[in-house]
Design a protein around this motif. Structure first.
Motif, PDB file in Angstrom:
ATOM      1  N   GLU A  61       0.829  -1.234   0.414  1.00 18.12           N
ATOM      2  CA  GLU A  61      -0.413  -0.146  -0.326  1.00 18.12           C
ATOM      3  C   GLU A  61       0.951   0.819   0.016  1.00 18.12           C
ATOM      4  OE1 GLU A  61      -2.774   0.280  -0.705  1.00 18.12           O
ATOM      5  OE2 GLU A  61      -4.110  -1.279  -0.204  1.00 18.12           O
ATOM      6  N   LEU A  62       2.040   1.106   1.087  1.00 19.92           N
ATOM      7  CA  LEU A  62       2.891   2.761   0.841  1.00 19.92           C
ATOM      8  C   LEU A  62       3.537   2.924   0.134  1.00 19.92           C
ATOM      9  CD1 LEU A  62       3.347   2.893   4.956  1.00 19.92           C
ATOM     10  CD2 LEU A  62       0.954   4.281   3.760  1.00 19.92           C
ATOM     11  N   LEU A  63       4.658   1.258  -0.678  1.00 20.31           N
ATOM     12  CA  LEU A  63       5.764   1.882  -1.492  1.00 20.31           C
ATOM     13  C   LEU A  63       4.848   1.402  -2.600  1.00 20.31           C
ATOM     14  CD1 LEU A  63       9.004   1.344  -1.569  1.00 20.31           C
ATOM     15  CD2 LEU A  63       8.772  -0.640  -1.702  1.00 20.31           C
ATOM     16  N   ASN A  64       4.342   0.245  -2.665  1.00 20.60           N
ATOM     17  CA  ASN A  64       3.469   0.216  -4.307  1.00 20.60           C
ATOM     18  C   ASN A  64       3.005   1.160  -4.922  1.00 20.60           C
ATOM     19  OD1 ASN A  64       5.090  -1.482  -4.360  1.00 20.60           O
ATOM     20  ND2 ASN A  64       4.806  -3.346  -4.383  1.00 20.60           N
ATOM     21  N   SER A  85     -10.385   5.428   1.515  1.00 18.01           N
ATOM     22  CA  SER A  85     -10.420   6.657   0.645  1.00 18.01           C
ATOM     23  C   SER A  85      -8.938   6.934  -0.024  1.00 18.01           C
ATOM     24  CB  SER A  85     -10.864   7.399   1.212  1.00 18.01           C
ATOM     25  OG  SER A  85     -12.219   6.557   1.042  1.00 18.01           O
ATOM     26  N   ILE A  86      -8.148   7.158   0.999  1.00 12.11           N
ATOM     27  CA  ILE A  86      -6.400   7.989   0.374  1.00 12.11           C
ATOM     28  C   ILE A  86      -6.091   7.240  -0.680  1.00 12.11           C
ATOM     29  CG2 ILE A  86      -4.680   8.521   1.012  1.00 12.11           C
ATOM     30  CD1 ILE A  86      -5.315   9.237   3.987  1.00 12.11           C
ATOM     31  N   LEU A  87      -5.998   5.636  -0.419  1.00  7.85           N
ATOM     32  CA  LEU A  87      -5.409   4.670  -1.679  1.00  7.85           C
ATOM     33  C   LEU A  87      -6.371   4.348  -2.191  1.00  7.85           C
ATOM     34  CD1 LEU A  87      -4.458   2.352   1.969  1.00  7.85           C
ATOM     35  CD2 LEU A  87      -2.785   3.796   0.946  1.00  7.85           C
ATOM     36  N   THR A  88      -7.804   4.116  -2.119  1.00 10.78           N
ATOM     37  CA  THR A  88      -8.276   4.312  -3.333  1.00 10.78           C
ATOM     38  C   THR A  88      -7.675   5.511  -5.022  1.00 10.78           C
ATOM     39  OG1 THR A  88     -10.576   3.188  -2.621  1.00 10.78           O
ATOM     40  CG2 THR A  88     -10.889   4.236  -4.193  1.00 10.78           C
ATOM     41  N   ILE A  89      -7.831   7.112  -4.391  1.00 11.72           N
ATOM     42  CA  ILE A  89      -7.105   7.593  -5.133  1.00 11.72           C
ATOM     43  C   ILE A  89      -5.954   7.341  -5.522  1.00 11.72           C
ATOM     44  CG2 ILE A  89      -6.963  10.309  -4.683  1.00 11.72           C
ATOM     45  CD1 ILE A  89      -9.150  10.380  -3.426  1.00 11.72           C
ATOM     46  N   SER A  90      -4.807   7.332  -4.710  1.00  9.37           N
ATOM     47  CA  SER A  90      -4.043   7.111  -5.640  1.00  9.37           C
ATOM     48  C   SER A  90      -4.123   5.849  -6.355  1.00  9.37           C
ATOM     49  CB  SER A  90      -2.911   7.000  -4.174  1.00  9.37           C
ATOM     50  OG  SER A  90      -2.155   5.416  -4.130  1.00  9.37           O
ATOM     51  N   ARG A  91      -4.847   4.510  -6.147  1.00  6.50           N
ATOM     52  CA  ARG A  91      -5.174   3.597  -7.309  1.00  6.50           C
ATOM     53  C   ARG A  91      -5.327   3.736  -8.464  1.00  6.50           C
ATOM     54  NH1 ARG A  91      -4.036  -1.200  -3.406  1.00  6.50           N
ATOM     55  NH2 ARG A  91      -5.920  -0.140  -2.265  1.00  6.50           N
ATOM     56  N   HIS A  92      -6.557   5.158  -8.486  1.00  7.60           N
ATOM     57  CA  HIS A  92      -6.641   5.300  -9.430  1.00  7.60           C
ATOM     58  C   HIS A  92      -5.787   6.197 -10.265  1.00  7.60           C
ATOM     59  CE1 HIS A  92     -11.220   4.185  -8.410  1.00  7.60           C
ATOM     60  NE2 HIS A  92     -11.059   5.271  -8.018  1.00  7.60           N
TER      61      HIS A  92
END
Lengths: 900, 144
Positions: free
Chosen positions: A645-648, A707-714
């Motif tokens: 989650e953090l690195l990749n 939600s934060i991780l979802t935005i960064s995935r987008h």
């Protein structure tokens, strides 16, 4: 029943495993047919395996055959299994048959093979780790596991195609592969030839349709985009275009922070940690860290916020500890208050005040509330039978007595509770009671005590709850606990104790007694505020203007939701009462509980010596926050979440966005010309941001982090699809496109830095410094996604945000905190700790080395698969290494063949 | 017919009054149902089976182990073969196979009407407009 199989048909694997697992194999006749033979009369194309039932019906679907075996053994169908099997048939199989065809028939290797299935493998891995269950549909192995294992085995049995970073998938796969029915099925179908055994079958099959067109996204499926209306898109884009203009001016820093009429005034407390202990990770996530996230969020919303906490210092435990360490209670409090303060400072907890309860203000306010209750007739007096140690000349509070449990006969039961049978004990019922200090036998004496007349206050409490609870954000567990107390009926509560270390009771005849924590601990919030500002009453006697959020673990709910409100209501002095009581469940450590005495678990002061930054701890603890149910800290999971989650995900996205600005546009944010796809992305990010706000307003901290991780995935996906690094080398139009993509991406990164601020303040500040994000944008988070880095904005130097956590690093930490660490000297560095590991740990490791050695010898004797042997040997070497470290010896050089 | 519409139709025919809202996922627009008391459910047949249980009509999933397995087999057939067909030739084979299978049967499990019939009917619905040869199969499924 007759089962038709064919040499090398992959479907035979799950079918045979399921038959073995469900004991259906005995009645099974197996016929081998050619790969092109049509067994099922009504199917035009050949299909194996096929199960012909005694009724004459045919089952020609692999999953249906497996399901049938399980049904026969009494298993019942459930939604989750159905979902997995449907996913297997529609998503996994197409991907997998492509991969197997490339590998076996076309002889391709590496990414060509792994590419098509990577997304599916990640999906399994994430499902396993998210639900933190060992198996797909729960705690035990079931149909879904067998079907998926059977499908995946031919590919994954080759370690090259079992990606290392997918830890949960890895251990799930290994567990199943080691089970007898699975092993036998694997031997029968693959005949120790590995995946090549599938060749005779696969080469007769048509080439699977091109796979590339199907799934380009590398995202977990749960996070697919929602559908948006044109209006939503237009509104989001309009807000985005307004940019920095729409930010209100920053509210000036006040000192002291006081409520402002007409504003949203948020008063936040986190449960006062008891001073005599070093808090463990569970304590930290339960109150201070959770409250900190909310306090930081509240400030980002420009709400007028005061966050306070402090150490709870009075009581028996402090006196005991003082005796143990040969210090006075005051010295103990001073010492541990400093330890607590340091720990929270390291974890970056943004208290406005971190105070303590042993102050004159505490005495003044507690005594005032008591006097008011006394005058109004809410205090009772009664006599209590208590144990008194004549030698120590004092009444023995619960924890000062030990004896034999009257219920189960356990020898070391405490005065309040038996650790063995868990029953509550009245200290005078203990058999063979002993004073914990001098070990002499206490006598029963009666002692006069004061009680808070809760039954008399019950009606007021219910009235208040009736007004407060509806529409508030009290967590369900808190509501439940309060409800069950009220249902059982309130009883008078003793509020005094025969101790010296406490707030004195201002009443004749009670001069040698103090108030009990039940009464005065929660008053600590008021006195701590009073030590911060003489206008403390503007916070605490102002229920109309102040929103009080109190954070705690669930065991503290009765004090905050019931006892203090009763005292405050009875005192009739317009006190501010809790509007939102936020209680967490418990955090466990690996598979058990944190235990200071056994040295199990990570305690606040040790987290800093692990070499893992505070923000990573914060992130992981918040990611697993026991919200709604107990959760467990796991080292492996921490490594996984950090690396995936953090690195990749997050780090990778933010870094790439910044790097593109630096590398392709000289550090200046390029011009952005939004296409309809970009506009849609802006709207999606806005939607997710609004979701984040909705969740945090309801204090659903753990979910908002998603939600934060979802935005960064987008964001990652957006970069991946648009390939700015290629377009930058293309035509004018391509270069402009690269600019737009880079500009939008770096603005998403800027937004993420602000959303991340409550969770990872240091990382957030680092990103903002790298992007040179203008100040108001750093400190305010609106509900719309704004363009805060307009074209022409110059960013700073971009560098990676996160570091990979390595397996051996985590393994050594797991060893270190797995028990026996109590013997380790305080604050050791990693290496020293390993070198001075406890003798018990050495013994455990020696046993493990011996066991692993046997496994390897057996495998070699059986001439087992090379890869398998290699894997076990690697485990053995690793164990030996750990043992050497634990014994403080230099590493042994491998001997092996030379000796023989 | 989009999957969400199909599930809404199924709800109606099951007599479920409170309509669920479905979202769609990915390129193939796989339906997702957010349930009240648990994680979301993904996939047409998974959700359909869930609805059947919600409506207390478990018999539509089959009553014996054999029937249950057969129902699930045809549900899988629906989402893999019927929805996943790539060309006219595929459709022709599929209809021929089905016709031959149903030659001596009333419903897919034999004599009992199940969820498999409903979903296969929905799935095939769009073909029958253009393919007359399939009429006999549909006739039987609709009127018997």
């Amino acid at each position: 029943m007759r089962l038709f199989v064919s040499e090398g048909a992959p479907g035979s694997l799950p079918v045979l495993a399921a038959a073995g697992r469900a004991q259906g194999r005995a009645e099974l006749l197996i016929s081998t047919v050619g790969p092109e033979e049509c067994v099922v009369p009504f199917l035009t194309r050949p299909k194996v395996p096929v199960l012909q039932l005694d009724s004459g019906n045919y089952l020609f679907s692999t999953s249906a055959i497996c399901r049938y075996f399980f049904l026969l053994s009494g298993w019942e169908q459930d939604d989750l299994t159905n979902q997995w099997l449907e996913w297997e048939a529609t998503e996994l199989q197409p991907a997998l048959s492509a991969a197997l065809y490339y590998l076996v028939v076309q002889g391709k290797k590496g990414e060509d093979v792994l590419g098509p299935v990577r997304r599916a493998l990640t999906h399994i891995d994430q499902s396993l780790s998210r639900r933190s269950c060992p198996f797909l549909a729960g705690e035990t192995e079931s149909l879904a596991d067998v079907v998926l294992w059977g499908a995946l085995y031919p590919l994954l049995q080759d370690p090259a195609y079992l990606p290392e970073e997918l830890g949960a998938l890895h251990s799930w796969f290994q567990t199943l592969s080691s089970q007898e029915p699975c092993q036998r099925a694997a031997e029968t179908v693959l005949k120790q030839q590995g995946v090549l055994a599938l060749r005779p079958y696969l080469q007769k099959q048509p080439q699977p349709g091109s796979f590339e067109g199907r799934a380009v996204s590398n995202e977990p499926e749960e996070e697919e985009l929602a559908t948006l209306s044109e209006e939503e898109i237009t509104m989001a884009v309009t807000a985005w275009e307004k940019g920095l203009e729409s930010l209100p001016p920053l509210r000036p820093q006040q000192n002291p922070v006081l409520p402002v009429p007409g504003e949203r005034n948020v008063l936040i407390t986190s449960a006062l940690p008891y001073v005599n202990n070093v808090p463990h990770l569970g304590n930290i996530i339960g109150c201070v860290l959770s409250a900190d996230v909310f306090a930081r969020y509240s400030r980002l919303r420009q709400w007028n916020t005061l966050y306070l906490c402090g150490t709870d210092e009075y009581g028996t435990a402090t006196e005991t500890k003082a005796m143990e360490e040969g210090l006075t209670p005051q010295e103990i409090c001073d010492k541990y208050h400093a330890i607590h303060a340091n720990i929270y400072r390291w974890f970056n907890i943004s208290f406005d005040i971190f105070g303590r309860t042993t102050t004159p203000q505490q005495t003044k306010i507690t005594q005032d509330i008591f006097q008011r209750l006394l005058t109004r007739g809410f205090v009772l007096e009664d006599t209590v039978e208590q144990l008194r140690c004549e030698r120590c000349a004092r009444f023995l509070a619960d924890r000062f007595v030990e004896g034999v449990c009257p219920f189960c006969g356990y020898e070391e039961a405490r005065g309040d509770q038996c650790d063995k049978c868990g029953k509550l004990i009245n200290a005078i019922e203990l058999k063979k009671p002993q004073c914990k200090v001098c070990r002499s036998c206490p006598v029963v004496k009666s002692s006069r005590h004061l009680f808070l007349d809760l039954p008399k206050l019950e009606k007021r409490l219910e009235e208040w709850l009736g007004k407060t609870l509806p529409g508030s954000d009290w967590t369900p567990n808190a509501r439940f606990i309060i409800r069950s107390w009220l249902r059982d009926g309130l009883k008078p509560r003793c509020i005094t104790r025969d101790l010296k270390w406490g707030t004195p009771v201002p009443l004749e005849g009670f001069e040698d007694k103090v108030f009990y924590v039940w009464f005065d601990a929660t008053i600590g919030y008021l006195s701590i505020t009073a030590n911060y500002t003489d206008q403390w009453e503007r916070w605490w006697k102002n229920p109309e203007q102040v929103n009080l959020y109190q954070f705690m673990a669930k065991d503290n709910v009765p004090f905050h939701g019931l006892v203090f409100p009763c005292s405050a209501l009875g005192a009739e002095d317009n006190y501010t009462l809790v509007s939102h009581l936020i209680a967490t469940e418990y955090l466990n450590y690996e598979d058990g509980k944190f235990s200071k005495s056994r040295g199990v678990g990570v305690f606040g002061d040790m987290a800093q010596d692990t070499g893992i930054p505070a923000d990573i701890w914060r992130f992981y603890l918040l990611y697993i926050r026991p919200e709604g149910q107990d959760s467990a800290f796991s080292w492996t999971d921490m490594l996984l979440k950090n690396n995936s989650e953090l690195l990749n995900n997050l780090g990778n996205f933010i870094n790439r966005a910044g790097m593109f600005v630096s590398k392709f546009f000289g550090g200046y944010v390029p011009e952005m010309v939004l296409t309809s796809d970009d506009r849609r992305l802006v709207a999606h990010v806005t939607l997710e941001l609004q979701h984040y706000h909705q969740l945090l307003e309801k204090v659903r901290i753990r979910e908002a982090l998603r939600s934060i991780l979802t935005i960064s995935r987008h964001g990652n996906q957006y970069i991946q699809v648009n390939e700015p690094w290629k377009r930058i080398k293309g035509s004018e139009a391509d270069r402009q496109r690269a600019g737009t993509v880079t500009g939008l991406a770096v603005n998403i990164a800027a937004l993420l830095s602000v959303m991340l601020q409550p969770y990872m303040p240091t990382v957030s500040a680092t990103i903002q410094a790298q992007l040179q994000l203008p100040l108001p944008a750093c400190s305010i988070l609106l509900t719309n996604f704004l363009c805060t880095l307009p074209a022409g904005h110059q960013i700073g130097t971009v560098s990676p945000l996160f570091q990979k956590l390595e397996n051996d690093q985590i393994e050594s930490l797991r060893q270190r905190f797995g028990g026996g660490q109590a013997q380790v000297p305080p604050m050791p560095a990693v290496v020293e700790a390993a070198a001075t590991a406890a003798p018990r740990q050495v013994q455990v490791l020696m046993d493990e080395v011996a066991r692993q050695g046997n496994i390897v010898r057996e495998l070699k004797a059986q001439k087992a698969d090379k890869n398998q042997v290699a894997a076990e040997v690697a485990k053995l070497l690793d164990l030996k290494k750990q043992l050497a470290l634990a014994e403080g010896k230099p590493l042994e050089t491998p001997k092996g063949k030379k000796k023989k | 017919m989009a999957a969400a519409a199909e599930l809404t139709l199924l709800e109606k025919s099951l007599g479920l009054s409170k309509g669920n809202k479905y979202s769609a996922q990915g390129e193939r627009q796989i339906p997702v149902l957010q349930t009240n008391n648990g994680p979301s459910l993904t996939g047409l047949t998974t959700i359909a089976a869930h609805l059947v249980k919600q409506a207390n009509k478990e018999y539509l999933l089959g009553s014996t182990a054999e029937e249950k397995a057969i129902v699930q087999q045809w549900l899988e057939y629906r989402v893999t073969r019927v929805d996943g067909h790539s060309n006219k030739e595929d459709i022709r084979t599929l209809l021929k196979d089905l016709n031959s299978y149903l030659e001596d049967k009333v419903y897919l499990t034999g004599y009992n009407f199940t969820l498999a019939d409903i979903l296969l009917y929905y799935g095939l619905h769009r073909f029958i407009v253009s393919i007359v040869s399939f009429f006999s199969v549909m006739f039987r499924m609709i009127f018997l």
